[in-house]
Design an enzyme around this catalytic site. Structure first.
Site, PDB file in Angstrom:
ATOM      1  N   SER A  39     -20.455  65.588  27.689  1.00  0.00           N
ATOM      2  CA  SER A  39     -18.733  66.642  27.890  1.00  0.00           C
ATOM      3  C   SER A  39     -19.773  67.851  28.398  1.00  0.00           C
ATOM      4  CB  SER A  39     -17.602  66.544  27.300  1.00  0.00           C
ATOM      5  OG  SER A  39     -18.192  66.725  25.927  1.00  0.00           O
ATOM      6  N   ASN A  41     -21.804  70.442  31.097  1.00  0.00           N
ATOM      7  CA  ASN A  41     -21.326  70.809  32.646  1.00  0.00           C
ATOM      8  C   ASN A  41     -21.372  69.435  33.780  1.00  0.00           C
ATOM      9  OD1 ASN A  41     -22.866  72.194  35.092  1.00  0.00           O
ATOM     10  ND2 ASN A  41     -21.441  73.020  35.102  1.00  0.00           N
ATOM     11  N   LYS A 234     -38.620  66.616  39.099  1.00  0.00           N
ATOM     12  CA  LYS A 234     -37.951  67.575  40.109  1.00  0.00           C
ATOM     13  C   LYS A 234     -37.886  69.180  38.902  1.00  0.00           C
ATOM     14  CE  LYS A 234     -33.088  67.952  39.417  1.00  0.00           C
ATOM     15  NZ  LYS A 234     -33.143  68.990  38.682  1.00  0.00           N
ATOM     16  N   ASN A 299     -32.838  75.658  36.179  1.00  0.00           N
ATOM     17  CA  ASN A 299     -34.124  75.592  35.290  1.00  0.00           C
ATOM     18  C   ASN A 299     -34.612  76.791  36.410  1.00  0.00           C
ATOM     19  OD1 ASN A 299     -35.199  73.479  33.325  1.00  0.00           O
ATOM     20  ND2 ASN A 299     -33.877  72.570  35.133  1.00  0.00           N
TER      21      ASN A 299
HETATM   22  N1  LIG Z   1     -25.392  70.747  35.092  1.00  0.00           N
HETATM   23  C1  LIG Z   1     -25.773  69.668  36.340  1.00  0.00           C
HETATM   24  O1  LIG Z   1     -25.814  70.653  37.113  1.00  0.00           O
HETATM   25  C2  LIG Z   1     -26.274  68.791  36.464  1.00  0.00           C
HETATM   26  C3  LIG Z   1     -26.621  68.172  37.509  1.00  0.00           C
HETATM   27  C4  LIG Z   1     -27.141  66.964  37.938  1.00  0.00           C
HETATM   28  C5  LIG Z   1     -27.576  66.171  36.292  1.00  0.00           C
HETATM   29  N2  LIG Z   1     -27.967  66.737  35.634  1.00  0.00           N
HETATM   30  C6  LIG Z   1     -28.311  66.075  34.357  1.00  0.00           C
HETATM   31  O2  LIG Z   1     -27.248  65.556  34.075  1.00  0.00           O
HETATM   32  C7  LIG Z   1     -27.258  65.565  32.340  1.00  0.00           C
HETATM   33  C8  LIG Z   1     -26.595  66.150  31.078  1.00  0.00           C
HETATM   34  O3  LIG Z   1     -26.207  68.002  31.736  1.00  0.00           O
HETATM   35  P1  LIG Z   1     -24.813  68.505  31.400  1.00  0.00           P
HETATM   36  O4  LIG Z   1     -25.315  70.001  32.109  1.00  0.00           O
HETATM   37  O5  LIG Z   1     -23.871  67.229  31.587  1.00  0.00           O
HETATM   38  O6  LIG Z   1     -25.138  69.555  30.088  1.00  0.00           O
HETATM   39  P2  LIG Z   1     -25.379  70.537  29.631  1.00  0.00           P
HETATM   40  O7  LIG Z   1     -26.386  71.256  30.057  1.00  0.00           O
HETATM   41  O8  LIG Z   1     -24.288  71.491  30.240  1.00  0.00           O
HETATM   42  O9  LIG Z   1     -25.719  70.910  27.978  1.00  0.00           O
HETATM   43  C9  LIG Z   1     -24.906  70.866  26.989  1.00  0.00           C
HETATM   44  C10 LIG Z   1     -23.474  69.478  26.893  1.00  0.00           C
HETATM   45  O10 LIG Z   1     -25.256  69.064  24.907  1.00  0.00           O
HETATM   46  C11 LIG Z   1     -23.912  68.633  24.373  1.00  0.00           C
HETATM   47  N3  LIG Z   1     -24.322  68.927  23.151  1.00  0.00           N
HETATM   48  C12 LIG Z   1     -25.399  70.013  22.289  1.00  0.00           C
HETATM   49  N4  LIG Z   1     -25.817  69.428  20.708  1.00  0.00           N
HETATM   50  C13 LIG Z   1     -26.074  68.362  20.931  1.00  0.00           C
HETATM   51  C14 LIG Z   1     -26.302  67.609  19.913  1.00  0.00           C
HETATM   52  N5  LIG Z   1     -26.990  68.197  18.959  1.00  0.00           N
HETATM   53  N6  LIG Z   1     -25.709  66.036  20.295  1.00  0.00           N
HETATM   54  C15 LIG Z   1     -25.332  65.558  21.209  1.00  0.00           C
HETATM   55  N7  LIG Z   1     -24.924  66.411  22.170  1.00  0.00           N
HETATM   56  C16 LIG Z   1     -25.079  67.433  22.142  1.00  0.00           C
HETATM   57  C17 LIG Z   1     -23.302  69.750  24.463  1.00  0.00           C
HETATM   58  O11 LIG Z   1     -21.472  69.663  23.774  1.00  0.00           O
HETATM   59  C18 LIG Z   1     -22.750  69.927  25.718  1.00  0.00           C
HETATM   60  O12 LIG Z   1     -22.091  68.852  25.993  1.00  0.00           O
HETATM   61  C19 LIG Z   1     -29.147  66.655  32.505  1.00  0.00           C
HETATM   62  O13 LIG Z   1     -30.313  65.537  31.783  1.00  0.00           O
HETATM   63  C20 LIG Z   1     -29.394  67.496  33.227  1.00  0.00           C
HETATM   64  O14 LIG Z   1     -30.559  67.455  33.629  1.00  0.00           O
HETATM   65  C21 LIG Z   1     -27.001  68.485  34.922  1.00  0.00           C
HETATM   66  O1  LIG Z   2     -29.598  73.295  36.824  1.00  0.00           O
HETATM   67  P1  LIG Z   2     -30.891  72.757  37.020  1.00  0.00           P
HETATM   68  O2  LIG Z   2     -31.978  72.665  36.926  1.00  0.00           O
HETATM   69  O3  LIG Z   2     -30.366  71.644  35.734  1.00  0.00           O
HETATM   70  O4  LIG Z   2     -30.427  71.295  38.024  1.00  0.00           O
HETATM   71  C1  LIG Z   2     -29.051  70.614  38.036  1.00  0.00           C
HETATM   72  C2  LIG Z   2     -29.700  69.216  38.690  1.00  0.00           C
HETATM   73  O5  LIG Z   2     -30.334  68.505  38.456  1.00  0.00           O
HETATM   74  C3  LIG Z   2     -29.001  69.559  40.572  1.00  0.00           C
HETATM   75  O6  LIG Z   2     -28.787  68.218  40.746  1.00  0.00           O
END
Ligand SMILES: NC(=O)c1ccc[n+]([C@@H]2O[C@H](COP(=O)([O-])OP(=O)(O)OC[C@H]3O[C@@H](n4cnc5c(N)ncnc54)[C@H](O)[C@@H]3O)[C@@H](O)[C@H]2O)c1
Ligand SMILES: O=P(O)(O)OC[C@H](O)CO
Length: 380
Positions: A39, A41, A234, A299
């Site tokens: 849960s 971003n 990436k 990143n």
């Molecule tokens: N944010 C984006 O724009 C985006 C887009 C596509 C893919 N992703 C990928 O999706 C995946 C998740 O990213 P996100 O943006 O949802 O997360 P995020 O970067 O917002 O990370 C925060 C999350 O990590 C959790 N967290 C912190 N400590 C923890 C622990 N010890 N155990 C379990 N959870 C813990 C937090 O509660 C929170 O839910 C990543 O692999 C990211 O690369 C992100």
């Molecule tokens: O914000 P970043 O760098 O974790 O990238 C987010 C997504 O992976 C883009 O598709």
């Protein structure tokens, strides 16, 4: 070639105010139940997207359970309670209202116990622990999809997150990656994504139905490893792109870094998994994600700040200050890849990947990203 799978969406059902549980009807036994594990971003945006579709698609239960790694907010309230009370993830996606059919649940086992469609979307470094807790707790016949961009490196070699899920939980796992900056999808700006599946069949189509909306266009390709490696690698190129921005080198340099990065992504993927398809790099998960992440990702942003500070403040410090709980994946992925390259004697073949790791660990200055030898041979 990818297939664009169109979802057959039905007109929305009326939402009953304040309802937490789906209405029961005689076909409920055949409906799929979805749980989202994560849960942050993207996790919250993915739950929002899915929950808008479960209301419309008769083959899914309305309710979407979203597992929350519980934390206490500065107000003293639990994040889970606030999400359920306000329909908003005030920490990781402030300002965006979520469907009332999303139920935040701090109990991991409870969140997954009735679900037969599991969506994994946490920062990759937490997945090993999460999988361990879920062994034996998953519903029989459940299917999984991973939205996680990252990998684990073990003594026996690299392990993709979808394989970790499959092997530990004994379930099939597809992946969904793409040019998907979560905050843009949260406000329903048009985006594309790619599902990677292992075998043609119903399940890829079902995942595509669950995710597709008019603003989120999903294609599917039979190449789990290719799609997942694109999403994972990436993030390392994004660190390089951020360094170039911090050094104010301009767009020609950034384009060079992106091109070389894409070439290393392809070479590395094919060395690890010869089955990876060239065409996958032309999907949203490939060149699409590379472009968006090097222009607008987290990143890139933190790496730019690292270069502007001349490498004097660590990535960990900058991450904590700039992302407020969100997590970077690029620095740890660069470290993991460096380990693989060194172990296999491939360092020379991947000057960009290895330079990113050496800069992020302060063995080289940020300016080294534009000093490495572009002519070094790279397998194609
Ligand atoms: N944010 C984006 O724009 C985006 C887009 C596509 C893919 N992703 C990928 O999706 C995946 C998740 O990213 P996100 O943006 O949802 O997360 P995020 O970067 O917002 O990370 C925060 C999350 O990590 C959790 N967290 C912190 N400590 C923890 C622990 N010890 N155990 C379990 N959870 C813990 C937090 O509660 C929170 O839910 C990543 O692999 C990211 O690369 C992100
Ligand atoms: O914000 P970043 O760098 O974790 O990238 C987010 C997504 O992976 C883009 O598709």
């Amino acid at each position: 070639m990818s297939q664009t799978i169109k979802s057959q969406q039905q007109p929305p059902l009326e939402l009953q105010a304040g309802r937490e549980c789906p209405a029961v009807n005689s076909n409920d036994g055949h409906k799929s139940r979805v749980a989202v594990i994560g849960s942050g971003n993207w996790g919250t945006v993915a739950a929002k997207l899915i929950a808008s579709n479960t209301l419309k698609l008769p083959s899914f239960h309305d309710e979407v359970r979203m597992w929350v790694f519980e934390e206490t907010l500065p107000t003293g309230e639990k994040l889970t309670d606030v999400i359920n009370k306000t329909n908003e993830n005030v920490k990781y996606l402030p300002g965006i209202k979520l469907g009332k059919n999303i139920v935040a649940d701090p109990d991991l086992e409870n969140a997954v116990k009735d679900a037969n469609m599991l969506v994994f979307v946490t920062p990759h470094q937490f997945m090993e622990g999460i999988c361990k807790r879920l062994v034996g707790k998953i519903k029989e016949g459940a299917e999984a999809i991973s939205l996680i961009k990252g990998m684990e490196v073990k003594t026996e070699g690299p392990c993709m997150i979808s394989s970790l899920i499959s092997n530990q939980l004994m379930i099939n796992c597809c992946v969904l990656m793409g040019a998907n900056i979560a905050n843009d999808i949260a406000v329903e700006k048009l985006s594309e994504a790619t599902i990677g599946y292992r075998e043609k069949g119903e399940i890829a189509e079902k995942w595509a139905q669950l995710f597709s909306t008019p603003y989120f266009m999903v294609s599917a390709v039979e190449d789990v490893e290719g799609v997942e490696l694109c999403g994972t690698l990436k993030n390392v190129v994004a660190i390089a792109a951020g360094l170039v921005d911090g050094l104010e080198m301009g767009n020609n340099t950034k384009a060079a870094i992106m091109r070389i990065g894409l070439r290393e992504m392809k070479t590395f993927s094919k060395l690890l998994f010869p089955s990876v398809k060239d065409s996958t790099f032309f999907e949203s998960c490939g060149v699409g994600d590379l472009i968006t992440t090097c222009l607008g990702g987290r990143n890139r942003k933190v790496s730019e700040a690292f270069a502007r500070n001349g490498g004097r403040r660590s990535f960990d410090d900058l991450e904590a200050e700039m992302l407020q709980g969100q997590k970077l994946q690029g620095v740890s992925t660069a470290r993991d890849i460096y380990g693989v390259l060194r172990h296999r004697g491939w360092l020379e073949l991947f000057p960009l990947f290895s330079t990113v790791h050496e800069i992020s660990t302060c063995r080289l200055p940020p300016s080294a990203i534009v000093k490495y030898n572009l002519q070094k041979p790279v397998l194609t």
